[in-house]
Design an enzyme around this catalytic site. Structure first.
Site, short mmCIF file in Angstrom:
data_model
loop_
_atom_site.label_atom_id
_atom_site.label_comp_id
_atom_site.label_asym_id
_atom_site.label_seq_id
_atom_site.Cartn_x
_atom_site.Cartn_y
_atom_site.Cartn_z
N ARG A 84 0.80 -1.22 0.00
CA ARG A 84 0.00 0.00 0.00
C ARG A 84 0.83 1.28 0.00
NH1 ARG A 84 -3.42 -2.93 -2.35
NH2 ARG A 84 -5.18 -3.73 -1.17
N ASP A 121 -6.25 -0.87 5.24
CA ASP A 121 -5.68 -0.24 4.06
C ASP A 121 -5.96 1.26 3.98
OD1 ASP A 121 -4.37 -2.42 3.06
OD2 ASP A 121 -5.97 -3.02 1.70
#
Length: 409
Positions: free
Chosen positions: A98, A127
């Site tokens: 990420r 996330d």
């Protein structure tokens, strides 16, 4: 806010969430321009046909950025060198992908003169934190749009219904829509029957595993493999030098066909809840074990033990999205120093889900057979010295015992 947003850069995967976000953004932000960005961290065929799909659903353009080498060299390898694992099992496959993607998003947003960056992360997951902390690190003034936190859609079922109403093609259906994340390092599975920890993952069911097979379906003959490291960085497999990306791909093939790297975890999410996931990390599991074995002969006791403490904190920071922070960078500097002598070869026997040490060598090995031997060491170690050592090492215990005896009289 809606009037101010004229151009949005969207983290685009072509999956369920981001597919419906493009029309949703245009509906809710005055028909704003949506620039889709896909970071290629090894999704493979998932990227096929994305440009046509993004344009058809309303994006003005699509960037597909090849981030694979950056992902491996600047995120995977430093984390592996740290020995960082989250809660004993999770090899952080989604976690460190990420920040790599988000950093690239910021670069495109600045290039495009965008007013905002949008992501499709849910308000229940990790996330959203990983993306947004990275955006804050590189574009602190940038507006961030997170549809899952503000729209009326409440479930994947409603997402599918929205997509169907908008005529957006999907590769999933209502019966098999596991939530998955795939990259060069791993594949995660969440949702459906996996939401109940009492349910056994269907490893042997056709189509469930994608990167490999169940240990039960692996070959009956073990496969040997030798990995060479230079200063903690893997550089060759079975004597053949490979680039960072090709090396991971090679180890994924070996691990996958031999059923290694499966992890079934109930983990503690950063946002406070527990979640259950099944992870496939075949090449990563091999690499972590090989590196660990090599360090056992290359690092002194004090450094090795302290590094194990650092690994826990490092793993938590990666999981929590704190990659671009002073502390993570400081820990990486420590880890990099420890890797100066982590050079050598590790031979492994891969067999039905097991990774077995089959021999390790290093020009920097601290292991001395002459000292450790049970046979005659030729005077390299004086066993009588241990008496004085034990007397001093055990002195606090002896003093306390004498005091306790005195109290009882």
């Amino acid at each position: 806010m809606a009037k101010e947003i004229k151009k949005v850069v969207l983290a685009y995967s072509g999956g369920l969430d981001t597919s419906i976000i493009i029309p949703w953004l245009k509906e809710n932000y005055n028909n704003c321009e949506v620039v889709a960005v896909s970071g290629d961290v090894g999704q493979g065929t998932e990227l096929d046909g994305l440009e046509e799909k993004a344009i058809k659903t309303g994006a003005s353009k699509l960037y597909v950025l090849d981030l694979k080498q950056d992902f491996v060299e600047n995120y995977i390898f430093p984390t592996m060198q740290a020995g960082a694992v989250y809660e004993d099992k999770y090899l952080l496959g989604t976690s460190f992908a990420r920040p790599a993607i988000a950093k690239a998003l910021v670069e495109i947003a600045k290039q495009e003169g965008a007013d905002a960056i949008c992501h499709g992360c849910t308000g229940k997951g990790n996330d959203q934190v990983r993306f947004e902390l990275t955006i804050k690190a590189f574009a602190p003034e940038m507006a961030i749009i997170a549809p899952w936190r503000i729209w009326d859609i409440k479930s994947r079922e409603e997402e599918i219904a929205y997509a169907e109403a908008k005529g957006i093609p999907l590769k999933i259906n209502r019966e098999t829509n596991y939530s998955k994340d795939k990259n060069l390092w791993h594949l995660s599975h969440e949702g459906l029957d996996l939401e109940d920890p009492a349910n056994e993952p269907q490893y042997e069911k056709e189509g469930f595993l994608e990167l490999g097979v169940s240990p039960l379906q692996a070959p009956d003959t073990p496969e040997y493999i030798t990995i060479h490291f230079e200063k903690g960085v893997p550089t060759a497999v079975d004597g053949k030098e490979l680039g960072a990306v090709a090396l991971i791909e090679k180890l994924n093939e070996v691990g996958g066909r031999n059923g290694v790297g499966l992890a079934d975890i109930v983990e503690n999410r950063l946002v406070g809840m527990k979640s259950r996931g099944v992870y496939e990390t075949p090449g990563g599991a091999i690499l972590y074990e090989a590196h660990r074995i090599l360090e056992t002969i290359c690092l002194d006791k004090a450094t090795l033990h302290y590094k194990q403490l650092v690994a826990v904190k490092f793993g938590e920071m990666v999981y929590d999205g704190q990659w671009f922070t002073p502390l993570r960078e400081a820990l990486s500097a420590f880890v990099e120093k420890t890797q100066e002598t982590v050079t050598g070869d590790v031979k492994l026997k891969i067999y039905k889900g097991n990774i077995i040490n089959a021999g390790v060598t290093s020009p920097y090995s601290l292991y001395s057979e002459n000292i450790a031997t049970f046979d005659d060491d030729g005077g390299a170690y004086s066993q009588k010295d241990s008496e004085g050592f034990i007397n001093l090492f055990g002195l606090p215990i002896k003093v306390k015992a004498l005091l306790d005896q005195k109290k009882l009289k």
